[in-house]
Design a protein around this motif. Structure first.
Motif, PDB file in Angstrom:
ATOM      1  N   SER A  21       3.069  13.257   8.946  1.00 21.62           N
ATOM      2  CA  SER A  21       3.776  13.020   7.694  1.00 21.62           C
ATOM      3  C   SER A  21       4.170  11.547   7.558  1.00 21.62           C
ATOM      4  CB  SER A  21       5.017  13.909   7.644  1.00 21.62           C
ATOM      5  OG  SER A  21       5.818  13.582   6.556  1.00 21.62           O
ATOM      6  N   MET A  22       4.751  10.983   8.619  1.00 16.05           N
ATOM      7  CA  MET A  22       5.150   9.570   8.581  1.00 16.05           C
ATOM      8  C   MET A  22       3.923   8.653   8.474  1.00 16.05           C
ATOM      9  SD  MET A  22       8.413   9.316   8.546  1.00 16.05           S
ATOM     10  CE  MET A  22       8.719   7.641   9.022  1.00 16.05           C
ATOM     11  N   THR A  23       2.856   8.994   9.181  1.00 11.48           N
ATOM     12  CA  THR A  23       1.641   8.185   9.118  1.00 11.48           C
ATOM     13  C   THR A  23       1.073   8.191   7.703  1.00 11.48           C
ATOM     14  OG1 THR A  23       1.151   8.631  11.436  1.00 11.48           O
ATOM     15  CG2 THR A  23      -0.684   7.894  10.069  1.00 11.48           C
ATOM     16  N   MET A  24       1.046   9.360   7.065  1.00  5.38           N
ATOM     17  CA  MET A  24       0.526   9.445   5.701  1.00  5.38           C
ATOM     18  C   MET A  24       1.398   8.627   4.747  1.00  5.38           C
ATOM     19  SD  MET A  24      -1.716  10.402   3.602  1.00  5.38           S
ATOM     20  CE  MET A  24      -2.673  11.587   4.486  1.00  5.38           C
ATOM     21  N   MET A  25       2.710   8.731   4.898  1.00  6.36           N
ATOM     22  CA  MET A  25       3.621   7.981   4.040  1.00  6.36           C
ATOM     23  C   MET A  25       3.420   6.471   4.224  1.00  6.36           C
ATOM     24  SD  MET A  25       7.698   8.570   3.567  1.00  6.36           S
ATOM     25  CE  MET A  25       8.145   7.957   5.174  1.00  6.36           C
ATOM     26  N   MET A  26       3.275   6.020   5.470  1.00 10.58           N
ATOM     27  CA  MET A  26       3.069   4.595   5.739  1.00 10.58           C
ATOM     28  C   MET A  26       1.714   4.120   5.212  1.00 10.58           C
ATOM     29  SD  MET A  26       5.514   3.025   7.102  1.00 10.58           S
ATOM     30  CE  MET A  26       7.095   3.402   7.735  1.00 10.58           C
ATOM     31  N   ARG A  27       0.699   4.957   5.304  1.00  8.60           N
ATOM     32  CA  ARG A  27      -0.622   4.567   4.776  1.00  8.60           C
ATOM     33  C   ARG A  27      -0.596   4.428   3.261  1.00  8.60           C
ATOM     34  NH1 ARG A  27      -4.513   8.059   8.740  1.00  8.60           N
ATOM     35  NH2 ARG A  27      -4.424   6.574  10.445  1.00  8.60           N
ATOM     36  N   VAL A  28       0.110   5.324   2.586  1.00  5.44           N
ATOM     37  CA  VAL A  28       0.246   5.222   1.127  1.00  5.44           C
ATOM     38  C   VAL A  28       0.980   3.929   0.772  1.00  5.44           C
ATOM     39  CG1 VAL A  28       1.412   6.247  -0.880  1.00  5.44           C
ATOM     40  CG2 VAL A  28       0.105   7.695   0.678  1.00  5.44           C
ATOM     41  N   PHE A  29       2.063   3.633   1.508  1.00  4.12           N
ATOM     42  CA  PHE A  29       2.824   2.405   1.275  1.00  4.12           C
ATOM     43  C   PHE A  29       1.956   1.176   1.543  1.00  4.12           C
ATOM     44  CE2 PHE A  29       5.992  -0.830   2.635  1.00  4.12           C
ATOM     45  CZ  PHE A  29       6.686  -0.930   1.447  1.00  4.12           C
ATOM     46  N   LEU A  30       1.187   1.207   2.628  1.00 10.44           N
ATOM     47  CA  LEU A  30       0.294   0.094   2.958  1.00 10.44           C
ATOM     48  C   LEU A  30      -0.762  -0.087   1.867  1.00 10.44           C
ATOM     49  CD1 LEU A  30      -0.465  -2.046   5.089  1.00 10.44           C
ATOM     50  CD2 LEU A  30      -1.923  -0.333   6.155  1.00 10.44           C
ATOM     51  N   GLY A  31      -1.332   1.022   1.381  1.00  5.61           N
ATOM     52  CA  GLY A  31      -2.316   0.948   0.293  1.00  5.61           C
ATOM     53  C   GLY A  31      -1.716   0.362  -0.971  1.00  5.61           C
ATOM     54  N   ALA A  32      -0.486   0.773  -1.293  1.00  7.63           N
ATOM     55  CA  ALA A  32       0.191   0.234  -2.480  1.00  7.63           C
ATOM     56  C   ALA A  32       0.423  -1.265  -2.327  1.00  7.63           C
ATOM     57  CB  ALA A  32       1.516   0.961  -2.716  1.00  7.63           C
ATOM     58  N   LEU A  33       0.824  -1.681  -1.125  1.00  6.22           N
ATOM     59  CA  LEU A  33       1.031  -3.117  -0.891  1.00  6.22           C
ATOM     60  C   LEU A  33      -0.284  -3.890  -1.017  1.00  6.22           C
ATOM     61  CD1 LEU A  33       3.516  -3.273   2.117  1.00  6.22           C
ATOM     62  CD2 LEU A  33       3.935  -4.013  -0.218  1.00  6.22           C
ATOM     63  N   LEU A  34      -1.349  -3.320  -0.473  1.00  2.00           N
ATOM     64  CA  LEU A  34      -2.648  -4.004  -0.552  1.00  2.00           C
ATOM     65  C   LEU A  34      -3.157  -4.104  -1.986  1.00  2.00           C
ATOM     66  CD1 LEU A  34      -4.410  -2.562   2.618  1.00  2.00           C
ATOM     67  CD2 LEU A  34      -3.635  -4.913   2.248  1.00  2.00           C
ATOM     68  N   ILE A  35      -2.809  -3.142  -2.823  1.00  2.00           N
ATOM     69  CA  ILE A  35      -3.191  -3.203  -4.237  1.00  2.00           C
ATOM     70  C   ILE A  35      -2.283  -4.173  -4.986  1.00  2.00           C
ATOM     71  CG2 ILE A  35      -3.220  -1.866  -6.390  1.00  2.00           C
ATOM     72  CD1 ILE A  35      -4.154   0.533  -4.646  1.00  2.00           C
ATOM     73  N   LEU A  36      -0.999  -4.130  -4.696  1.00  2.00           N
ATOM     74  CA  LEU A  36      -0.019  -4.959  -5.383  1.00  2.00           C
ATOM     75  C   LEU A  36      -0.156  -6.445  -5.044  1.00  2.00           C
ATOM     76  CD1 LEU A  36       2.211  -3.138  -6.867  1.00  2.00           C
ATOM     77  CD2 LEU A  36       3.778  -4.571  -5.584  1.00  2.00           C
ATOM     78  N   PHE A  37      -0.506  -6.744  -3.806  1.00  2.00           N
ATOM     79  CA  PHE A  37      -0.578  -8.125  -3.339  1.00  2.00           C
ATOM     80  C   PHE A  37      -1.533  -8.979  -4.185  1.00  2.00           C
ATOM     81  CE2 PHE A  37      -1.857 -11.313  -0.016  1.00  2.00           C
ATOM     82  CZ  PHE A  37      -0.647 -11.978   0.008  1.00  2.00           C
ATOM     83  N   PRO A  38      -2.799  -8.570  -4.385  1.00  2.00           N
ATOM     84  CA  PRO A  38      -3.675  -9.408  -5.227  1.00  2.00           C
ATOM     85  C   PRO A  38      -3.238  -9.443  -6.696  1.00  2.00           C
ATOM     86  CG  PRO A  38      -4.908  -7.602  -4.213  1.00  2.00           C
ATOM     87  CD  PRO A  38      -3.509  -7.490  -3.755  1.00  2.00           C
ATOM     88  N   ILE A  39      -2.628  -8.363  -7.174  1.00  2.00           N
ATOM     89  CA  ILE A  39      -2.158  -8.349  -8.561  1.00  2.00           C
ATOM     90  C   ILE A  39      -1.060  -9.391  -8.749  1.00  2.00           C
ATOM     91  CG2 ILE A  39      -0.901  -6.963 -10.277  1.00  2.00           C
ATOM     92  CD1 ILE A  39      -2.466  -4.519  -9.228  1.00  2.00           C
ATOM     93  N   ILE A  40      -0.112  -9.446  -7.823  1.00  2.00           N
ATOM     94  CA  ILE A  40       0.963 -10.440  -7.910  1.00  2.00           C
ATOM     95  C   ILE A  40       0.395 -11.848  -7.822  1.00  2.00           C
ATOM     96  CG2 ILE A  40       2.972 -11.379  -6.675  1.00  2.00           C
ATOM     97  CD1 ILE A  40       3.806  -8.486  -6.125  1.00  2.00           C
ATOM     98  N   MET A  44       0.631 -14.587 -10.779  1.00  2.00           N
ATOM     99  CA  MET A  44       1.227 -15.905 -10.526  1.00  2.00           C
ATOM    100  C   MET A  44       0.278 -17.015 -10.999  1.00  2.00           C
ATOM    101  SD  MET A  44       2.996 -15.234  -6.801  1.00  2.00           S
ATOM    102  CE  MET A  44       3.241 -16.968  -6.463  1.00  2.00           C
ATOM    103  N   GLY A  45      -1.016 -16.816 -10.807  1.00  2.00           N
ATOM    104  CA  GLY A  45      -1.993 -17.807 -11.266  1.00  2.00           C
ATOM    105  C   GLY A  45      -2.200 -17.759 -12.759  1.00  2.00           C
ATOM    106  N   LEU A  46      -2.095 -16.579 -13.345  1.00  2.00           N
ATOM    107  CA  LEU A  46      -2.315 -16.384 -14.769  1.00  2.00           C
ATOM    108  C   LEU A  46      -1.256 -17.084 -15.604  1.00  2.00           C
ATOM    109  CD1 LEU A  46      -4.152 -14.801 -16.766  1.00  2.00           C
ATOM    110  CD2 LEU A  46      -2.453 -12.988 -16.690  1.00  2.00           C
TER     111      LEU A  46
END
Length: 180
Positions: A21-40, A44-46
């Motif tokens: 359960s904790m691993t799945m939650m952390m993977r979802v959080f990690l995926g969200a961060l990896l998606i959010l990072f390039p968007i931010i 910032m460049g836009l």
């Protein structure tokens, strides 16, 4: 009262369930961060903010925070969660009043030690009220007694710290790899 022994409150199946359960939650959080990072970074460049000390500082701070969050989540996934929940079902901690020695056992090691061998004792309470006690011994991996393991162990240590000749507990510890 000769010996006190605390065993894990979690069965192997329950520990595996919590780990998954904790691993799945952390993977979802990690995926969200990896998606959010390039968007931010793109936004910032836009906006092409004028490069002055304030906007550059804010941008670098945002990038540093994102990198730090990625590193923390990756570390938790790789080291902390597997080790914590794999050790939990086999973990034992106790004290023998006759020999004045502590006993610790998990699936990797078995130790007997006295209170004067404890270099440092960290005792922390989380937001949920769950405690974690960490003993540092010379030339050994830390002994970690999580509230999930057995909450009664913390109460035992706090109530009898003078009688057991334990060092004063410290409240803060900034080391993430406590399991190995």
């Amino acid at each position: 009262m000769e010996k006190v022994l605390f065993t894990s409150q979690l069965s192997a199946a329950e520990a595996e369930k919590r780990k998954n359960s904790m691993t799945m939650m952390m993977r979802v959080f990690l995926g969200a961060l990896l998606i959010l990072f390039p968007i931010i970074l793109y936004l910032m460049g836009l906006f092409k903010l004028p490069i002055d000390n304030v906007s550059l500082g804010i941008g670098l701070f945002i990038v540093a925070m994102m990198v730090m969050m990625l590193w923390i989540v990756a570390t938790l996934l790789r080291y902390v969660l597997p080790a914590k929940y794999d050790q939990m079902p086999d973990k034992q901690f106790g004290y023998d009043y006759q020999t004045d020695k502590f006993y610790y056992k998990d699936n990797n090691r078995e130790l007997t030690f006295s209170a004067d061998q404890i270099e440092k004792w960290y005792s922390m309470t989380g937001r949920t009220g769950e405690t974690t006690d960490i003993f540092l011994l010379p030339d050994e991996k830390p002994i970690v007694l999580e509230g999930e393991f057995n909450p009664e162990a913390h109460d035992f240590l706090i109530m009898r710290k003078e009688m057991l000749h334990l060092p004063k507990p410290s409240a803060m510890w900034l080391k993430i790899r406590i399991y190995g």
